[in-house]
Design a protein around this motif. Structure first.
Motif, PDB file in Angstrom:
ATOM      1  N   GLN A  56       0.832  -1.195   0.000  1.00 53.67           N
ATOM      2  CA  GLN A  56       0.000   0.000   0.000  1.00 53.67           C
ATOM      3  C   GLN A  56       0.870   1.249   0.000  1.00 53.67           C
ATOM      4  O   GLN A  56       1.841   1.344   0.760  1.00 53.67           O
ATOM      5  N   MET A  57       0.518   2.215  -0.864  1.00 59.04           N
ATOM      6  CA  MET A  57       1.299   3.435  -1.025  1.00 59.04           C
ATOM      7  C   MET A  57       0.422   4.655  -0.814  1.00 59.04           C
ATOM      8  O   MET A  57      -0.817   4.583  -0.841  1.00 59.04           O
ATOM      9  N   ASP A  58       1.061   5.819  -0.635  1.00 61.09           N
ATOM     10  CA  ASP A  58       0.322   7.075  -0.469  1.00 61.09           C
ATOM     11  C   ASP A  58       0.362   7.912  -1.738  1.00 61.09           C
ATOM     12  O   ASP A  58       0.049   9.100  -1.709  1.00 61.09           O
ATOM     13  N   THR A  59       0.726   7.295  -2.866  1.00 56.45           N
ATOM     14  CA  THR A  59       0.675   7.961  -4.162  1.00 56.45           C
ATOM     15  C   THR A  59       0.130   6.990  -5.200  1.00 56.45           C
ATOM     16  O   THR A  59       0.435   5.782  -5.163  1.00 56.45           O
ATOM     17  N   ASP A  60      -0.696   7.493  -6.116  1.00 54.12           N
ATOM     18  CA  ASP A  60      -1.208   6.616  -7.167  1.00 54.12           C
ATOM     19  C   ASP A  60      -0.240   6.525  -8.349  1.00 54.12           C
ATOM     20  O   ASP A  60      -0.523   5.836  -9.328  1.00 54.12           O
ATOM     21  N   ALA A  61       0.894   7.176  -8.262  1.00 57.30           N
ATOM     22  CA  ALA A  61       1.953   7.013  -9.258  1.00 57.30           C
ATOM     23  C   ALA A  61       2.799   5.802  -8.854  1.00 57.30           C
ATOM     24  O   ALA A  61       3.992   5.905  -8.570  1.00 57.30           O
ATOM     25  N   THR A  62       2.156   4.654  -8.804  1.00 60.64           N
ATOM     26  CA  THR A  62       2.753   3.418  -8.303  1.00 60.64           C
ATOM     27  C   THR A  62       2.634   2.317  -9.354  1.00 60.64           C
ATOM     28  O   THR A  62       1.543   2.112  -9.903  1.00 60.64           O
ATOM     29  N   PRO A  63       3.706   1.606  -9.647  1.00 64.30           N
ATOM     30  CA  PRO A  63       3.639   0.511 -10.625  1.00 64.30           C
ATOM     31  C   PRO A  63       2.597  -0.535 -10.233  1.00 64.30           C
ATOM     32  O   PRO A  63       2.368  -0.795  -9.047  1.00 64.30           O
ATOM     33  N   GLN A  64       1.990  -1.151 -11.248  1.00 59.12           N
ATOM     34  CA  GLN A  64       0.965  -2.169 -11.033  1.00 59.12           C
ATOM     35  C   GLN A  64       1.431  -3.520 -11.569  1.00 59.12           C
ATOM     36  O   GLN A  64       2.109  -3.599 -12.588  1.00 59.12           O
ATOM     37  N   HIS A  65       0.992  -4.568 -10.872  1.00 58.44           N
ATOM     38  CA  HIS A  65       1.382  -5.933 -11.190  1.00 58.44           C
ATOM     39  C   HIS A  65       0.127  -6.796 -11.275  1.00 58.44           C
ATOM     40  O   HIS A  65      -0.939  -6.416 -10.789  1.00 58.44           O
ATOM     41  N   LEU A  66       0.250  -7.975 -11.862  1.00 59.86           N
ATOM     42  CA  LEU A  66      -0.856  -8.917 -11.911  1.00 59.86           C
ATOM     43  C   LEU A  66      -0.685  -9.965 -10.819  1.00 59.86           C
ATOM     44  O   LEU A  66       0.414 -10.509 -10.626  1.00 59.86           O
ATOM     45  N   TYR A  67      -1.786 -10.246 -10.122  1.00 56.79           N
ATOM     46  CA  TYR A  67      -1.803 -11.253  -9.059  1.00 56.79           C
ATOM     47  C   TYR A  67      -2.862 -12.304  -9.361  1.00 56.79           C
ATOM     48  O   TYR A  67      -3.855 -12.043 -10.052  1.00 56.79           O
ATOM     49  N   GLY A 120       7.419   4.295 -20.499  1.00 57.73           N
ATOM     50  CA  GLY A 120       6.694   5.540 -20.297  1.00 57.73           C
ATOM     51  C   GLY A 120       6.860   6.063 -18.887  1.00 57.73           C
ATOM     52  O   GLY A 120       7.722   5.591 -18.134  1.00 57.73           O
ATOM     53  N   PRO A 121       6.017   6.999 -18.478  1.00 58.20           N
ATOM     54  CA  PRO A 121       6.139   7.589 -17.141  1.00 58.20           C
ATOM     55  C   PRO A 121       5.736   6.657 -16.002  1.00 58.20           C
ATOM     56  O   PRO A 121       6.082   6.890 -14.854  1.00 58.20           O
ATOM     57  N   LEU A 122       4.977   5.583 -16.300  1.00 62.87           N
ATOM     58  CA  LEU A 122       4.536   4.676 -15.247  1.00 62.87           C
ATOM     59  C   LEU A 122       4.377   3.275 -15.828  1.00 62.87           C
ATOM     60  O   LEU A 122       3.748   3.086 -16.860  1.00 62.87           O
ATOM     61  N   ASN A 123       4.920   2.275 -15.150  1.00 56.40           N
ATOM     62  CA  ASN A 123       4.868   0.899 -15.640  1.00 56.40           C
ATOM     63  C   ASN A 123       3.651   0.176 -15.065  1.00 56.40           C
ATOM     64  O   ASN A 123       3.504   0.055 -13.848  1.00 56.40           O
ATOM     65  N   LEU A 124       2.800  -0.331 -15.959  1.00 52.14           N
ATOM     66  CA  LEU A 124       1.542  -0.933 -15.538  1.00 52.14           C
ATOM     67  C   LEU A 124       1.335  -2.301 -16.156  1.00 52.14           C
ATOM     68  O   LEU A 124       1.634  -2.529 -17.327  1.00 52.14           O
ATOM     69  N   ASN A 125       0.791  -3.228 -15.373  1.00 49.31           N
ATOM     70  CA  ASN A 125       0.114  -4.427 -15.845  1.00 49.31           C
ATOM     71  C   ASN A 125      -1.283  -4.364 -15.248  1.00 49.31           C
ATOM     72  O   ASN A 125      -1.426  -4.325 -14.016  1.00 49.31           O
ATOM     73  N   GLU A 126      -2.316  -4.335 -16.084  1.00 53.66           N
ATOM     74  CA  GLU A 126      -3.677  -4.200 -15.580  1.00 53.66           C
ATOM     75  C   GLU A 126      -4.667  -4.818 -16.567  1.00 53.66           C
ATOM     76  O   GLU A 126      -4.279  -5.329 -17.618  1.00 53.66           O
ATOM     77  N   GLY A 127      -5.953  -4.773 -16.224  1.00 55.91           N
ATOM     78  CA  GLY A 127      -7.008  -5.261 -17.110  1.00 55.91           C
ATOM     79  C   GLY A 127      -6.835  -6.700 -17.563  1.00 55.91           C
ATOM     80  O   GLY A 127      -7.046  -6.993 -18.738  1.00 55.91           O
ATOM     81  N   PRO A 128      -6.482  -7.656 -16.680  1.00 58.37           N
ATOM     82  CA  PRO A 128      -6.316  -9.037 -17.130  1.00 58.37           C
ATOM     83  C   PRO A 128      -7.652  -9.664 -17.531  1.00 58.37           C
ATOM     84  O   PRO A 128      -8.659  -9.492 -16.849  1.00 58.37           O
ATOM     85  N   GLU A 129      -7.666 -10.397 -18.643  1.00 56.07           N
ATOM     86  CA  GLU A 129      -8.873 -11.078 -19.102  1.00 56.07           C
ATOM     87  C   GLU A 129      -8.518 -12.480 -19.560  1.00 56.07           C
ATOM     88  O   GLU A 129      -7.514 -12.689 -20.241  1.00 56.07           O
TER      89      GLU A 129
END
Length: 374
Positions: A193-204, A232-241
């Motif tokens: 858990q972080m106090d900024t939404d500029a946080t990398p995202q991962h798949l679980y 880019g400015p933020l590394n994301l893994n999201e929207g898994p289907e």
């Protein structure tokens, strides 16, 4: 779905301007309402993209109906149509409470039919921005009618301590995988858990005791590490289907930044049909497997359905309306095919206005629905 931006030390003034722009876009989007079109009694033999405004499209076929689920005005609505490309008027199935953990920021709901009930997985937060409070909740229908009453089954514990919900960790974009008689949840989250939404995202991934309860501990499945999912400015893994074909299982997910034209799709493939999906080494990553081009920007957050006669596979996705940073998006769809090795071939994102043949087959006639957003 993710609304975030990275703090660049080298360019603080540019970031301040960009942040202001992003917040204006988000607030405009949250305030937007829709007057959904009624379904036509007859349809043409062709159609063209985009099919309607919106983002994070979730469509599922149930018997002869195409169920479409989406967030609107701090609530969740569904529509049921005989046609993939003609969305009927919709009805609220749930509205966020006036207070509490899920009172705001309703994002990217998905609806799944499991053991005689409809389950809706959605992200929400007590407030935002900053969007640091997002967690995942579950709704359950009273019966097999998609328009029945829904019970709020509460927040899922997507943290590292199954016995302490107070230590829960940020989680969005949850979907479910039914595999070898077991049910699994897959979502996008933070390492801590972080106090900024500029946080990398991962798949679980995590096994489920039932459709509204997680079992055991979460497992880190994928991080944004490859050259095509970073930069880019933020590394994301999201929207898994989840996508299945014969005995093969795939997870198609979004990477790069949702507000930029570089947003694209990567894929995880289970190596063997009998492999344990809870073991990261059971999966192989490839990408990009579907991305934008000179006329289609930032393709993301997909879902998959069969044509009315079940002979064709279709991908439903959103794209940006312009190359400018932001979340002004529309929904598109196109058929896809299968390679000789059983992997999906999504081809080129089809430009707006190009005629496409309608999905194969014809559903039974129906009377026009009177359901509408109220």
């Amino acid at each position: 779905m993710k609304f975030s931006h990275q703090h660049w030390k080298r360019n603080k003034m540019h970031l301040k301007i960009y942040t202001t722009f992003c917040l204006l876009v988000i607030f405009t989007s949250c305030a937007k309402s829709e007057n959904l079109p009624a379904e036509a009694d007859s349809v043409k033999t062709t159609f063209s993209n985009p099919v309607w405004d919106g983002a994070d499209p979730w469509m599922v076929k149930q018997d002869d109906d195409y169920i479409y689920c989406f967030s609107i005005n701090n609530g969740i609505a569904v529509s049921s149509s005989k046609f993939m490309t003609k969305r009927d008027k919709a009805e609220y199935i749930w509205k966020a409470p006036a207070s509490g953990w899920n009172s705001n920021c309703i994002w990217a709901p998905e609806i799944h039919f499991i053991d005689g009930h409809w389950y809706v997985y959605y992200a929400a937060g007590v407030s935002g921005p900053p969007f640091i409070h997002q967690r995942t909740g579950v709704l359950r229908s009273a019966n097999d009618n998609v328009y029945s009453e829904y019970q709020d089954m509460g927040m899922l514990n997507t943290g590292d301590d199954p016995d302490d919900i107070a230590k829960n960790i940020w989680a969005i974009d949850m979907t479910v995988l039914e595999h070898k008689g077991k049910l699994y949840a897959i979502w996008s989250g933070w390492l801590k858990q972080m106090d900024t939404d500029a946080t990398p995202q991962h798949l679980y991934i995590q096994e489920m005791e039932n459709p509204y309860t997680l079992k055991g501990k979460r497992v880190l499945l994928s991080s944004p590490e490859e050259s095509w999912e970073t930069g880019g400015p933020l590394n994301l893994n999201e929207g898994p289907e989840v996508l299945k074909h014969d005995d093969q299982v795939f997870i198609v997910y979004s990477c790069r930044e949702s507000w930029l034209k570089e947003y694209r799709q990567g894929m995880l493939q289970i190596k063997k049909p009998d492999a344990d999906p809870l073991h990261p080494e059971s999966w192989i990553k490839t990408g990009p497997i579907f991305e934008g081009n000179d006329s289609v920007y930032g393709v993301g957050h997909v879902s998959f359905v069969k044509s009315p006669d079940d002979s064709e596979d279709w991908i439903i996705y959103h794209s940006k309306k312009t190359t400018e940073p932001g979340w002004d998006r529309d929904v598109r769809m196109q058929p896809f095919y299968w390679n000789a090795d059983g992997t999906p071939d999504f081809g080129e994102a089809v430009r707006a206005g190009k005629a496409l043949k309608r999905p194969s087959g014809r559903s039974r006639n129906r009377t026009k629905s009177n359901r509408s957003i109220k």
